[in-house]
Design a protein around this motif. Sequence first.
Motif, mmCIF file in Angstrom:
data_model
loop_
_atom_site.group_PDB
_atom_site.id
_atom_site.type_symbol
_atom_site.label_atom_id
_atom_site.label_comp_id
_atom_site.label_asym_id
_atom_site.label_seq_id
_atom_site.Cartn_x
_atom_site.Cartn_y
_atom_site.Cartn_z
ATOM 1 N N PHE A 1 6.047 -1.207 3.569
ATOM 2 C CA PHE A 1 5.364 0.025 3.950
ATOM 3 C C PHE A 1 4.070 0.146 3.160
ATOM 4 O O PHE A 1 4.070 0.201 1.933
ATOM 5 C CB PHE A 1 6.245 1.243 3.676
ATOM 6 C CG PHE A 1 5.532 2.550 3.900
ATOM 7 C CD1 PHE A 1 5.207 2.948 5.186
ATOM 8 C CD2 PHE A 1 5.175 3.356 2.823
ATOM 9 C CE1 PHE A 1 4.532 4.149 5.395
ATOM 10 C CE2 PHE A 1 4.504 4.552 3.025
ATOM 11 C CZ PHE A 1 4.182 4.958 4.321
ATOM 12 N N VAL A 2 2.955 0.179 3.880
ATOM 13 C CA VAL A 2 1.651 0.321 3.244
ATOM 14 C C VAL A 2 0.670 0.870 4.276
ATOM 15 O O VAL A 2 0.805 0.616 5.478
ATOM 16 C CB VAL A 2 1.152 -1.040 2.688
ATOM 17 C CG1 VAL A 2 0.901 -2.036 3.808
ATOM 18 C CG2 VAL A 2 -0.097 -0.872 1.830
ATOM 19 N N ASN A 3 -0.284 1.663 3.818
ATOM 20 C CA ASN A 3 -1.312 2.251 4.681
ATOM 21 C C ASN A 3 -0.715 3.033 5.846
ATOM 22 O O ASN A 3 -1.226 2.990 6.975
ATOM 23 C CB ASN A 3 -2.261 1.160 5.204
ATOM 24 C CG ASN A 3 -3.068 0.521 4.094
ATOM 25 O OD1 ASN A 3 -3.324 1.145 3.061
ATOM 26 N ND2 ASN A 3 -3.460 -0.724 4.289
ATOM 27 N N GLY A 4 0.390 3.728 5.588
ATOM 28 C CA GLY A 4 0.990 4.578 6.611
ATOM 29 C C GLY A 4 1.704 3.828 7.716
ATOM 30 O O GLY A 4 1.977 4.405 8.782
ATOM 31 N N ALA A 5 2.029 2.545 7.488
ATOM 32 C CA ALA A 5 2.670 1.742 8.532
ATOM 33 C C ALA A 5 3.734 0.831 7.941
ATOM 34 O O ALA A 5 3.675 0.456 6.768
ATOM 35 C CB ALA A 5 1.630 0.909 9.286
ATOM 36 N N LEU A 6 4.715 0.488 8.767
ATOM 37 C CA LEU A 6 5.760 -0.463 8.399
ATOM 38 C C LEU A 6 5.422 -1.820 8.995
ATOM 39 O O LEU A 6 4.883 -1.907 10.110
ATOM 40 C CB LEU A 6 7.122 0.013 8.916
ATOM 41 C CG LEU A 6 7.664 1.284 8.266
ATOM 42 C CD1 LEU A 6 8.838 1.836 9.073
ATOM 43 C CD2 LEU A 6 8.095 1.028 6.830
ATOM 44 N N HIS A 7 5.772 -2.882 8.246
ATOM 45 C CA HIS A 7 5.389 -4.242 8.645
ATOM 46 C C HIS A 7 6.614 -5.160 8.635
ATOM 47 O O HIS A 7 7.249 -5.339 7.598
ATOM 48 C CB HIS A 7 4.333 -4.801 7.693
ATOM 49 C CG HIS A 7 3.088 -3.961 7.613
ATOM 50 N ND1 HIS A 7 3.039 -2.741 6.979
ATOM 51 C CD2 HIS A 7 1.828 -4.194 8.086
ATOM 52 C CE1 HIS A 7 1.818 -2.239 7.068
ATOM 53 N NE2 HIS A 7 1.068 -3.106 7.723
ATOM 54 N N TRP A 8 6.923 -5.715 9.801
ATOM 55 C CA TRP A 8 7.986 -6.706 9.952
ATOM 56 C C TRP A 8 7.372 -8.062 10.313
ATOM 57 O O TRP A 8 6.199 -8.143 10.687
ATOM 58 C CB TRP A 8 8.939 -6.330 11.092
ATOM 59 C CG TRP A 8 9.859 -5.194 10.862
ATOM 60 C CD1 TRP A 8 11.148 -5.236 10.396
ATOM 61 C CD2 TRP A 8 9.597 -3.805 11.145
ATOM 62 N NE1 TRP A 8 11.685 -3.970 10.360
ATOM 63 C CE2 TRP A 8 10.759 -3.088 10.813
ATOM 64 C CE3 TRP A 8 8.498 -3.111 11.632
ATOM 65 C CZ2 TRP A 8 10.855 -1.699 10.961
ATOM 66 C CZ3 TRP A 8 8.575 -1.733 11.772
ATOM 67 C CH2 TRP A 8 9.745 -1.043 11.435
#
Length: 358
Positions: free
Chosen positions: A191-198
Amino acid sequence: MSDNAKVSWDSLPVEIVTQILLRLPIKSIIISTSVCKTWKSIIQNPTFIPTHLHHSTTTNHLLLFSNLLSINPIFRVVATCNGLVCLSDDRLEYTNQYYLWNPCVRKYVKLPYPNFSFKNRDEFIHSIGFGFDPKTNDYKVVRMVSLRDDPDCRKDRPTVEVYTLSTGEWRTVTPVLSPICILHECETPAFVNGALHWIGFRRNEYDDYQLRYFVLVFNLGDEVFHEISLPELPEYNPNQDSSELSVVNRNSIALFHENCFRGFLDIWVMKEYGVASSWTKVFTFTEHNPEVDLPLALGFRRNSELVLEMQSLQLISLDLGNQNMKDLGINTYSYTFVGSYVESLVLLDKAANGAVTN
């Protein structure tokens, strides 16, 4: 000193009292709510908790360490955000139980059961993410589930559910908004910059025998997906390679790419967030002895030092710049979570929304 000369706290301007309270330890702030009505009113003001959080994030930073035995043999730490800890029971058992817990104010919220569940978890790839949506000033838990056995990697879209703390409910994201892909096995998205990353993958449209891997991004504010390319990984083998995303420098992502059969662990950092060409390999661990395990990359500290779990189960911190290692004096067990943590008052005002004192 006469009674008339004594200074009364009630005589101080509210602005000064607020600044004093903001600098107190969490326990002292909670006790202060019982000192007088004025202090209680200041602390319970809707602006006090976010102001305290901002002050805490700029002056106070902790390294949160936990293992499977230290919390509960069922629950694991999914992620932390603004003093909240997200817990899930998907480590050993799976009964769709999730909690948001603030250990500082000793309050937690038990999430309702999600809309989509499954009994045989071997058929699905499941991942939970947690973060803060600055657009709505709300906390969200995102649940992604995709079929494990989809040989085409072209037909199915992940099922996406979002829980918001303000409403206390799960809702399903419109299916057509999620991309056709399968999730790569991972514990938790970054979670970074208001977003989740998969990490997701699908069949290459030009070559049916190749899989295309990419970063799948879910923006918590707009609740829409987009993709970021991964660096070129020669001879990537999904059956042998392990890949995880992590947050680095508080505003970008890093990739941990490991192949234990070939004996290497590569650390990649996206120097400029969202720019695929800025992926840079910053460190490589190699191990020529197949009987000796590589270290396990756990994440980054706020100072950008990499936290590693060594073969001896001790945690060390590695400065990627000068390559200096430092023993953190912590030994691990069967499951380890390391993350950034700040003390906060979040949930202190959530009694009406189901927060329980523990």
